[in-house]
Enzyme design. Structure first.
Site, PDB file in Angstrom:
ATOM      1  N   HIS A  55      -2.783  -2.492  -9.289  1.00  7.66           N
ATOM      2  CA  HIS A  55      -3.706  -1.862  -8.356  1.00  7.66           C
ATOM      3  C   HIS A  55      -4.948  -2.733  -8.279  1.00  7.66           C
ATOM      4  O   HIS A  55      -5.356  -3.317  -9.284  1.00  7.66           O
ATOM      5  CB  HIS A  55      -4.082  -0.457  -8.866  1.00  7.66           C
ATOM      6  CG  HIS A  55      -4.650   0.409  -7.813  1.00  7.66           C
ATOM      7  ND1 HIS A  55      -5.976   0.368  -7.455  1.00  7.66           N
ATOM      8  CD2 HIS A  55      -4.063   1.325  -7.010  1.00  7.66           C
ATOM      9  CE1 HIS A  55      -6.176   1.242  -6.475  1.00  7.66           C
ATOM     10  NE2 HIS A  55      -5.046   1.828  -6.183  1.00  7.66           N
ATOM     11  N   ASP A  65       2.359   5.426  -6.755  1.00 13.66           N
ATOM     12  CA  ASP A  65       3.648   5.345  -6.071  1.00 13.66           C
ATOM     13  C   ASP A  65       4.836   5.185  -7.009  1.00 13.66           C
ATOM     14  O   ASP A  65       5.980   5.239  -6.562  1.00 13.66           O
ATOM     15  CB  ASP A  65       3.638   4.164  -5.085  1.00 13.66           C
ATOM     16  CG  ASP A  65       2.832   4.493  -3.850  1.00 13.66           C
ATOM     17  OD1 ASP A  65       2.888   5.659  -3.427  1.00 13.66           O
ATOM     18  OD2 ASP A  65       2.152   3.603  -3.332  1.00 13.66           O
ATOM     19  N   HIS A  95       0.879  -1.193   0.000  1.00 13.33           N
ATOM     20  CA  HIS A  95       0.000   0.000   0.000  1.00 13.33           C
ATOM     21  C   HIS A  95       0.909   1.234   0.000  1.00 13.33           C
ATOM     22  O   HIS A  95       1.698   1.412  -0.927  1.00 13.33           O
ATOM     23  CB  HIS A  95      -0.928  -0.119   1.212  1.00 13.33           C
ATOM     24  CG  HIS A  95      -2.000   0.931   1.309  1.00 13.33           C
ATOM     25  ND1 HIS A  95      -2.386   1.742   0.278  1.00 13.33           N
ATOM     26  CD2 HIS A  95      -2.808   1.293   2.366  1.00 13.33           C
ATOM     27  CE1 HIS A  95      -3.351   2.551   0.679  1.00 13.33           C
ATOM     28  NE2 HIS A  95      -3.625   2.303   1.946  1.00 13.33           N
TER      29      HIS A  95
END
Ligand code: ACO
Length: 429
Positions: free
Chosen positions: A307, A363, A268
């Site tokens: 994701h 990210d 995460h």
């Protein structure tokens, strides 16, 4: 109009259940009427990782993962990133509408008036050993704030909730900056009146690049955009953790601490740190094919890719890639960007990633920018926390004001031993 129900037939018994359909969902409790024996518990839905379970009705954030769409309260993330500011987005998430000029100025003043941290918290932060990971420190700091503001337990009091929201948004950047300066053995830099949220944070972090000791406006804007992009993402791992904790009416400091703990993992919010370490380990664009072979052999994951919801390019990653080059114009390039860009190209042309619909997520590029701005790598997940906090707080308010919400308490499928008698230790084989 067709009937808005779903009929399920249990082929073990021939029994049918007709369940109402609302918003393309059925009430899971309706399955319980399906039983073989009258004293059976009844049917449950099995959904590890909640891949197909809606746990709440929400009006905050809309994500369409197939089309790569993200909207806060209906406003596309691209427009907000272009035209808004982090504190305006925080207001939007919490109150549902964009503020008027007066509302924004009052909101901003309220939060910035809460940037000083309690001396007890300063003392606590000083006790962490050199090299302590900022996430452990930040989680402890926000949990410790619950001891300083015990009235935060009154979660059903509107005014009290707002006060805690101002405090959390105002104090977290100060606590994090202080923890980092303390870790580096530097004196504390207090918040400075007159600076906005992101400028003040960069100032307290000592990330001033201009000769006059001021923070660079390009970096301030980049920080604000990065915070906005992270501000909410509906029912992800950390937000679900927050809702679980808050469903027992725990105070918001403890709920935010728990959410931050859930965010810390590398699958995460810890992924931004993991991406940087991965790019540094690859080290050279020549090594990319060999690295991707290791990914495909399942030895390692391609961090910053994939994701649960996005099966298309994460819209936040597109914006972040653009911001990266704006930041590099001030800081000079980060050599890791070349590896990242080429790694992305290779992956997007490779059947392993194409067939699984794996694209860069938020990210993949964020850490490269943070590093160029001067943040240490282990700080990256904590920056994600600062950005995500308004979203967590908006979800908290939505939860505690939702009459349909109850304490979170999932079921399990028990596959352990049936009843058996205790064996005294001397009689065990
Ligand atoms: N690298 C290699 N393979 C991957 C990756 C990856 N990053 N992500 C998914 N896959 C593969 C899986 O091995 C699986 O393949 P299989 O069907 O052949 O077994 C398939 O794609 C589906 O993956 P799941 O793990 O089932 O997807 P899930 O939705 O459970 O996980 C997650 C999503 C955790 C984000 C995953 O993609 C991942 O680990 N990514 C890397 C970590 C990361 O970047 N996390 C940040 C997410 S964004 C955020 O939280 C802010």
């Amino acid at each position: 109009m067709s009937k808005q129900t779903l009929t399920i037939t249990d082929n073990r018994t021939g029994q049918s259940a007709e369940l109402p359909i609302e918003h393309d969902t059925i009430p899971a409790i309706g399955l319980r009427q399906l039983k073989v024996q009258a004293d059976d518990f009844g049917m449950l839905a099995y959904d590890p990782g909640y891949t197909n379970t809606a746990s709440c009705k929400s009006r905050i954030t809309f994500v369409d993962g197939d089309r790569g769409i993200l909207r806060y309260r209906g406003y596309p993330i691209e427009q907000l990133a272009e035209e808004s500011t982090f504190l305006e987005v925080a207001y939007l998430l919490l109150f549902g509408e964009l503020p008027t000029a007066g509302e924004l100025s009052d909101w901003t003043a309220r939060i910035l008036s809460h940037t000083q941290i309690h001396e007890n918290l300063v003392d606590l932060l000083k006790t962490f050993q050199a090299g302590a990971h900022p996430m452990g420190v930040l989680i402890s700091a926000v949990a410790a704030m619950s001891t300083l503001y015990p009235e935060a337990k009154q979660v059903n009091d509107v005014d009290n909730r707002l006060l805690q929201i101002w405090r959390i948004l105002g104090q977290l950047p100060t606590a994090l900056a202080f923890a980092d300066q303390n870790r580096l053995g530097r004196p504390r830099t207090d918040p400075r009146a007159g600076l906005d949220y992101s400028a003040n944070f960069l100032h307290m972090m000592g990330l001033t690049r201009q000769a006059d000791g001021e923070v660079d406006p390009v970096l301030v804007r980049a920080m604000d955009v990065l915070f906005m992009l992270h501000a909410d993402h509906e029912q992800n791992c950390s937000t679900s953790a927050l809702r679980n904790i808050a469903s027992s009416e725990a105070d918001p400091y403890c709920a935010v601490a728990g959410a931050a703990a859930a965010l810390y993992g590398p699958l995460h919010g810890g992924a931004n740190e993991a991406v940087l370490r991965m790019l540094a380990e690859i080290g050279d664009t020549k090594e990319i094919p060999a690295f991707l072979d290791r990914v495909k052999n399942r030895e390692v994951r391609l961090m910053g890719f994939g994701h649960r919801v996005y099966k298309n390019y994460d819209p936040r990653a597109q914006i972040i890639k653009r911001v990266a080059y704006e930041v590099f114009a001030v800081t000079g390039s980060n050599p890791l960007i070349d590896i990242a860009v080429e790694l992305e190209q290779h992956a997007l042309e490779d059947d392993y990633f194409v067939s699984r619909r794996l694209y860069p997520n938020v990210d993949f590029y964020s850490g490269i920018i943070y590093q160029a701005m001067g943040f240490p790598v282990e700080m990256f997940p904590a920056l994600f926390v600062l950005g995500r906090t308004p979203g967590w707080l908006a979800q908290w308010v939505e939860l505690v004001t939702d009459p349909e919400q109850r304490i979170a308490r999932p079921r399990q499928i028990y596959l352990g031993e049936a009843e058996r008698a205790y064996v005294p230790i001397g009689e065990r084989g």
